[in-house]
Design an enzyme around this catalytic site. Structure first.
Site, mmCIF file in Angstrom:
data_model
loop_
_atom_site.group_PDB
_atom_site.id
_atom_site.type_symbol
_atom_site.label_atom_id
_atom_site.label_comp_id
_atom_site.label_asym_id
_atom_site.label_seq_id
_atom_site.Cartn_x
_atom_site.Cartn_y
_atom_site.Cartn_z
ATOM 1 N N ASP A 24 41.615 30.641 12.488
ATOM 2 C CA ASP A 24 40.892 29.657 13.135
ATOM 3 C C ASP A 24 41.073 29.916 14.775
ATOM 4 O O ASP A 24 40.839 30.943 15.203
ATOM 5 C CB ASP A 24 41.371 28.250 12.840
ATOM 6 C CG ASP A 24 40.689 27.170 13.443
ATOM 7 O OD1 ASP A 24 39.630 26.777 13.213
ATOM 8 O OD2 ASP A 24 41.342 26.308 14.159
ATOM 9 N N TYR A 51 41.098 22.092 21.987
ATOM 10 C CA TYR A 51 39.743 21.673 22.003
ATOM 11 C C TYR A 51 39.381 21.260 23.448
ATOM 12 O O TYR A 51 38.041 21.460 23.837
ATOM 13 C CB TYR A 51 39.544 20.296 21.205
ATOM 14 C CG TYR A 51 39.694 20.484 19.711
ATOM 15 C CD1 TYR A 51 38.479 21.277 18.976
ATOM 16 C CD2 TYR A 51 40.947 20.346 19.067
ATOM 17 C CE1 TYR A 51 38.787 21.306 17.680
ATOM 18 C CE2 TYR A 51 40.918 20.634 17.593
ATOM 19 C CZ TYR A 51 40.097 21.090 17.173
ATOM 20 O OH TYR A 51 40.140 21.604 15.900
ATOM 21 N N HIS A 63 36.677 27.840 4.919
ATOM 22 C CA HIS A 63 37.425 27.993 6.102
ATOM 23 C C HIS A 63 38.884 28.397 6.026
ATOM 24 O O HIS A 63 39.561 28.769 6.812
ATOM 25 C CB HIS A 63 37.260 26.743 7.029
ATOM 26 C CG HIS A 63 37.719 26.945 8.495
ATOM 27 N ND1 HIS A 63 37.128 28.045 9.284
ATOM 28 C CD2 HIS A 63 38.624 26.600 9.333
ATOM 29 C CE1 HIS A 63 37.670 27.868 10.545
ATOM 30 N NE2 HIS A 63 38.776 26.901 10.574
#
Length: 311
Positions: free
Chosen positions: A102, A229, A289
């Site tokens: 990720d 983020y 994922h």
């Protein structure tokens, strides 16, 4: 799992937590993503240790058992890179393989660019090498796209704050295991996309969830929302973005990330190899994922095959 040891080392003023198994000069450092933690690598750590490698999986600063930084809202990828270098120096490790999942792909590839003499190879899962600097893949998705929502200060905090950590992790694991990009309606929050009655993925147990929940109960989500983020636009002043070391990219064909605009073409057209010339790409047909947790035996075999070629 019993053989995995937990330790703490002082790095740049913080006590960072490391999980470790195996011994010897052949070292692999595992870098987790979100909503993961060191525990996400449990299957891979045992497999590589059994093959003669030393496996180390840190919790990033502010994640899990590692100390939070004094100002979590100012954390950055620069901090994570400095911590990784500090870990290697503190442990006296000259060179490593980096295995990342990720958003962990970003510090893994940046570290290979900034410290090429310390990296033997890079393996990433779920996210390819994307050029340093602001990412554009999210710019063409609607307002309710989870990345956009979580970049907005306070929005995710309010969303997550309605639940305990274990429930937040349950919802995100279910959400990120799907093949659709998580997009909320205008008057809906991201975690509301998961019905409370939805079961966990079959490869993720209640015991796994309890472990994750306890670790995030300790750390909270403040640093995790800042990095990655709210930190994607950082400037690293990298003049040559070409990664020279051998690399492997493992991607589930049912991974929602493939639906980011332009990303599937970027990978499948071979454009990604302009940045990573010595890159092998493998798709797992049923993979989501979380390929490394969903299909650990298959991923371990691919990982060990790559390592044996480049050790």
């Amino acid at each position: 799992m019993d053989k995995i040891q937990n330790k703490f080392i002082d790095v740049r003023g913080l006590k960072l937590h490391l999980a470790e198994i195996g011994t010897g000069p052949k070292v692999i450092v595992f870098l987790h993503g979100f909503p993961e933690i060191w525990y996400t690598w449990r299957h891979q750590m045992i497999a590589v240790a059994n093959a003669g490698f030393r496996a180390i999986a840190p919790d990033y600063r502010g994640y899990g058992l590692s100390d939070p930084p004094p100002e979590p809202e100012k954390s950055s990828f620069h901090d994570f890179l400095g911590d990784l270098l500090g870990i290697l120096d503190a442990l006296g490790i000259p060179k490593v393989f980096l295995v990342a999942k990720d958003f962990g792909a970003r510090p893994a590839y940046l570290f290979a660019l900034l410290h090429p003499n310390r990296v033997l190879g890079v393996v990433t899962m779920g996210v390819p090498h994307i050029p340093p600097g602001p990412s554009t893949f999210h710019n063409y998705l609607p307002e309710g796209f989870y990345l956009s929502r979580w970049r907005e200060p306070g929005r995710a905090e309010a969303d997550f704050g309605r639940f305990d950590a274990k429930t937040v992790l349950r919802k995100i694991y279910i959400l990120f295991s799907r093949s659709e990009v998580p997009v909320a309606a205008e008057n809906q929050e991201i975690l509301d996309l998961v019905d409370p009655s939805t079961p966990l993925p079959p490869w993720f147990t209640e015991e796994d969830l309890a472990t994750y929940g306890a670790l995030y109960e300790k750390s909270g989500f403040q640093t995790a929302l800042q990095v990655p983020y709210r930190s994607f636009g950082e400037d690293f002043s990298i003049t040559d973005p070409i990664v020279k070391v051998p690399a492997l990219f493992i991607m589930g064909s049912k991974d929602y990330v493939l639906k980011f605009p332009g990303l599937e073409d970027f990978v499948k057209s071979g454009k990604v190899k302009e940045l990573v010339p010595n890159l092998e790409i493998i798709f797992l047909p049923e993979g989501t994922h979380f390929v490394h947790e969903q299909s650990p035996d298959e991923v371990n075999q691919l990982l060990l095959s790559f390592l044996s070629k480049h050790v």
